[in-house]
Design a protein around this motif. Structure first.
Motif, PDB file in Angstrom:
ATOM      1  N   LYS A 126       0.816  -1.226   0.000  1.00 16.99           N
ATOM      2  CA  LYS A 126       0.000   0.000   0.000  1.00 16.99           C
ATOM      3  C   LYS A 126       0.842   1.265   0.000  1.00 16.99           C
ATOM      4  CE  LYS A 126      -4.274  -1.762   1.949  1.00 16.99           C
ATOM      5  NZ  LYS A 126      -5.210  -1.759   3.069  1.00 16.99           N
ATOM      6  N   THR A 127       2.026   1.209   0.583  1.00  8.80           N
ATOM      7  CA  THR A 127       2.877   2.403   0.650  1.00  8.80           C
ATOM      8  C   THR A 127       3.796   2.539  -0.565  1.00  8.80           C
ATOM      9  OG1 THR A 127       4.478   1.115   1.935  1.00  8.80           O
ATOM     10  CG2 THR A 127       2.880   2.454   3.176  1.00  8.80           C
ATOM     11  N   ALA A 128       3.734   1.582  -1.496  1.00  6.54           N
ATOM     12  CA  ALA A 128       4.612   1.613  -2.671  1.00  6.54           C
ATOM     13  C   ALA A 128       4.307   2.828  -3.547  1.00  6.54           C
ATOM     14  CB  ALA A 128       4.439   0.328  -3.480  1.00  6.54           C
ATOM     15  N   GLN A 129       5.350   3.363  -4.143  1.00  5.32           N
ATOM     16  CA  GLN A 129       5.215   4.538  -5.012  1.00  5.32           C
ATOM     17  C   GLN A 129       4.298   4.239  -6.200  1.00  5.32           C
ATOM     18  OE1 GLN A 129       6.453   7.624  -4.318  1.00  5.32           O
ATOM     19  NE2 GLN A 129       5.286   8.293  -6.092  1.00  5.32           N
ATOM     20  N   ARG A 130       4.327   3.004  -6.660  1.00  2.95           N
ATOM     21  CA  ARG A 130       3.511   2.594  -7.816  1.00  2.95           C
ATOM     22  C   ARG A 130       2.041   2.932  -7.588  1.00  2.95           C
ATOM     23  NH1 ARG A 130       3.049  -3.558 -10.154  1.00  2.95           N
ATOM     24  NH2 ARG A 130       1.674  -3.069 -11.875  1.00  2.95           N
ATOM     25  N   TYR A 131       1.531   2.591  -6.404  1.00  2.00           N
ATOM     26  CA  TYR A 131       0.103   2.808  -6.133  1.00  2.00           C
ATOM     27  C   TYR A 131      -0.214   4.279  -5.898  1.00  2.00           C
ATOM     28  CZ  TYR A 131      -0.313  -2.194  -6.141  1.00  2.00           C
ATOM     29  OH  TYR A 131      -0.300  -3.497  -6.544  1.00  2.00           O
ATOM     30  N   ASP A 186       1.262   6.683  -7.544  1.00  2.00           N
ATOM     31  CA  ASP A 186       1.190   7.201  -8.914  1.00  2.00           C
ATOM     32  C   ASP A 186      -0.129   6.823  -9.576  1.00  2.00           C
ATOM     33  OD1 ASP A 186       3.737   8.130  -8.463  1.00  2.00           O
ATOM     34  OD2 ASP A 186       4.736   6.553  -9.633  1.00  2.00           O
ATOM     35  N   VAL A 187      -0.541   5.573  -9.386  1.00  2.00           N
ATOM     36  CA  VAL A 187      -1.780   5.080 -10.006  1.00  2.00           C
ATOM     37  C   VAL A 187      -2.976   5.859  -9.485  1.00  2.00           C
ATOM     38  CG1 VAL A 187      -3.372   3.111 -10.096  1.00  2.00           C
ATOM     39  CG2 VAL A 187      -0.954   2.760 -10.551  1.00  2.00           C
ATOM     40  N   VAL A 188      -3.062   6.031  -8.165  1.00  2.00           N
ATOM     41  CA  VAL A 188      -4.202   6.750  -7.563  1.00  2.00           C
ATOM     42  C   VAL A 188      -4.222   8.204  -8.019  1.00  2.00           C
ATOM     43  CG1 VAL A 188      -5.166   7.564  -5.371  1.00  2.00           C
ATOM     44  CG2 VAL A 188      -4.458   5.186  -5.598  1.00  2.00           C
ATOM     45  N   ALA A 189      -3.030   8.795  -8.199  1.00  2.00           N
ATOM     46  CA  ALA A 189      -2.961  10.178  -8.689  1.00  2.00           C
ATOM     47  C   ALA A 189      -3.557  10.285 -10.094  1.00  2.00           C
ATOM     48  CB  ALA A 189      -1.515  10.658  -8.703  1.00  2.00           C
ATOM     49  N   VAL A 190      -3.339   9.261 -10.919  1.00  2.00           N
ATOM     50  CA  VAL A 190      -3.851   9.261 -12.297  1.00  2.00           C
ATOM     51  C   VAL A 190      -5.334   8.900 -12.335  1.00  2.00           C
ATOM     52  CG1 VAL A 190      -3.680   8.118 -14.553  1.00  2.00           C
ATOM     53  CG2 VAL A 190      -1.607   8.744 -13.313  1.00  2.00           C
ATOM     54  N   THR A 191      -5.732   7.892 -11.566  1.00  2.00           N
ATOM     55  CA  THR A 191      -7.104   7.383 -11.647  1.00  2.00           C
ATOM     56  C   THR A 191      -8.047   8.002 -10.622  1.00  2.00           C
ATOM     57  OG1 THR A 191      -6.642   5.550 -10.139  1.00  2.00           O
ATOM     58  CG2 THR A 191      -6.296   5.143 -12.489  1.00  2.00           C
ATOM     59  N   GLY A 192      -7.565   8.943  -9.836  1.00  2.00           N
ATOM     60  CA  GLY A 192      -8.395   9.544  -8.792  1.00  2.00           C
ATOM     61  C   GLY A 192      -9.677  10.163  -9.303  1.00  2.00           C
ATOM     62  N   GLY A 193      -9.636  10.731 -10.495  1.00  2.00           N
ATOM     63  CA  GLY A 193     -10.823  11.374 -11.061  1.00  2.00           C
ATOM     64  C   GLY A 193     -11.751  10.420 -11.791  1.00  2.00           C
ATOM     65  N   ARG A 194     -11.339   9.165 -11.922  1.00  2.00           N
ATOM     66  CA  ARG A 194     -12.148   8.189 -12.651  1.00  2.00           C
ATOM     67  C   ARG A 194     -13.404   7.831 -11.852  1.00  2.00           C
ATOM     68  NH1 ARG A 194      -9.254   2.754 -13.971  1.00  2.00           N
ATOM     69  NH2 ARG A 194      -7.941   4.018 -15.293  1.00  2.00           N
ATOM     70  N   LEU A 195     -14.507   7.725 -12.555  1.00  2.00           N
ATOM     71  CA  LEU A 195     -15.777   7.416 -11.908  1.00  2.00           C
ATOM     72  C   LEU A 195     -15.871   5.925 -11.610  1.00  2.00           C
ATOM     73  CD1 LEU A 195     -18.167   9.304 -11.246  1.00  2.00           C
ATOM     74  CD2 LEU A 195     -19.296   8.373 -13.257  1.00  2.00           C
ATOM     75  N   VAL A 196     -16.103   5.577 -10.359  1.00  2.00           N
ATOM     76  CA  VAL A 196     -16.263   4.175  -9.970  1.00  2.00           C
ATOM     77  C   VAL A 196     -17.720   3.798 -10.208  1.00  2.00           C
ATOM     78  CG1 VAL A 196     -16.112   2.538  -8.050  1.00  2.00           C
ATOM     79  CG2 VAL A 196     -14.437   4.377  -8.237  1.00  2.00           C
ATOM     80  N   PRO A 197     -17.989   2.657 -10.873  1.00  2.00           N
ATOM     81  CA  PRO A 197     -19.386   2.270 -11.141  1.00  2.00           C
ATOM     82  C   PRO A 197     -20.188   2.110  -9.851  1.00  2.00           C
ATOM     83  CG  PRO A 197     -17.845   0.845 -12.318  1.00  2.00           C
ATOM     84  CD  PRO A 197     -17.036   1.702 -11.413  1.00  2.00           C
ATOM     85  N   ALA A 198     -21.505   2.243  -9.984  1.00  2.00           N
ATOM     86  CA  ALA A 198     -22.403   2.219  -8.820  1.00  2.00           C
ATOM     87  C   ALA A 198     -22.395   0.870  -8.098  1.00  2.00           C
ATOM     88  CB  ALA A 198     -23.821   2.563  -9.264  1.00  2.00           C
ATOM     89  N   TRP A 199     -22.054  -0.206  -8.818  1.00  2.00           N
ATOM     90  CA  TRP A 199     -22.094  -1.540  -8.186  1.00  2.00           C
ATOM     91  C   TRP A 199     -20.835  -1.831  -7.361  1.00  2.00           C
ATOM     92  CZ3 TRP A 199     -18.631  -5.321 -10.134  1.00  2.00           C
ATOM     93  CH2 TRP A 199     -17.997  -4.987 -11.338  1.00  2.00           C
ATOM     94  N   LEU A 200     -19.875  -0.905  -7.391  1.00  2.00           N
ATOM     95  CA  LEU A 200     -18.645  -1.053  -6.606  1.00  2.00           C
ATOM     96  C   LEU A 200     -18.511   0.107  -5.625  1.00  2.00           C
ATOM     97  CD1 LEU A 200     -16.102  -1.936  -9.421  1.00  2.00           C
ATOM     98  CD2 LEU A 200     -16.969  -3.498  -7.707  1.00  2.00           C
TER      99      LEU A 200
END
Length: 197
Positions: free
Chosen positions: A141-146, A148-162
């Motif tokens: 969870k503390t890895a730089q990879r994640y 970076d990923v959250v910074a890129v995908t933070g604005g992505r809409l999560v579907p209602a079923w999740l």
């Protein structure tokens, strides 16, 4: 293991597909060259099947197995097929925003970074159920990879079923998706017609 190594943008052009559905922000500047040839009915059906396989990263034999499983379930075969593809573990990781693309999500699962209900699962095609809790292992969870990923995908809409918690890299499957909640540009009825020949 069989791997699809076709350049992504080239394949998107040939399938008339927007790369955004794959989680890729790039666009091709080339125009698809079509010599005003009209696709036959079989050609249209085949293209829809290839589109579904390409979006979810599934090869022919597993895709045929998904279709066989969908036809054994109650309800419409096409809808069942799309729900089976959508509830793959690698796709759920992608939808929650823990990976930029489905290929990256597949790699995350393969490398044993994912826990489903507290147990390590490294099978990308694992079928999640309603109520499952999915999280990234504590040591990653503390890895730089994640970060970076959250910074890129933070604005992505999560579907209602999740339900996703990007801070703690954890999420739950509230329910199985309906066809309306699956925003993939695939006409599944064409796939059903193709396989029912």
């Amino acid at each position: 293991m069989a791997v699809d190594r076709v350049p992504v943008l080239k394949r998107c052009r040939s399938l008339d597909l927007d790369p955004v559905y794959l989680g890729i922000g790039k666009t091709s500047k080339r125009e698809p060259r079509r010599a005003n040839r009209k696709l036959s009915e079989y050609g249209l059906q085949l293209r829809e099947k290839q589109k579904a396989k390409f979006i979810y990263g599934v090869l022919e034999k597993p895709f045929r197995n998904y279709f066989a499983k969908a036809s054994r379930q109650r309800g419409q075969i096409g809808t069942n097929l799309m729900v089976l593809l959508e509830t793959r573990l690698d796709n759920v990781i992608f939808r929650m925003g823990f990976a930029r693309t489905r290929k990256e999500a597949r790699q995350i699962v393969d490398h044993k970074h994912v826990l489903v209900n507290g147990k390590c699962v490294n099978i990308p095609s694992y079928e999640v159920k309603a109520g499952d809790t999915i999280e990234i292992k504590e040591k990653f969870k503390t890895a730089q990879r994640y970060k970076d990923v959250v910074a890129v995908t933070g604005g992505r809409l999560v579907p209602a079923w999740l339900e996703a918690d990007n801070e703690n890299l954890k999420g739950t499957v509230k329910q199985l998706p309906t066809r309306d909640e699956i925003d993939v540009p695939v006409d599944e009825m064409q796939i059903v017609e193709l396989y029912s020949k």
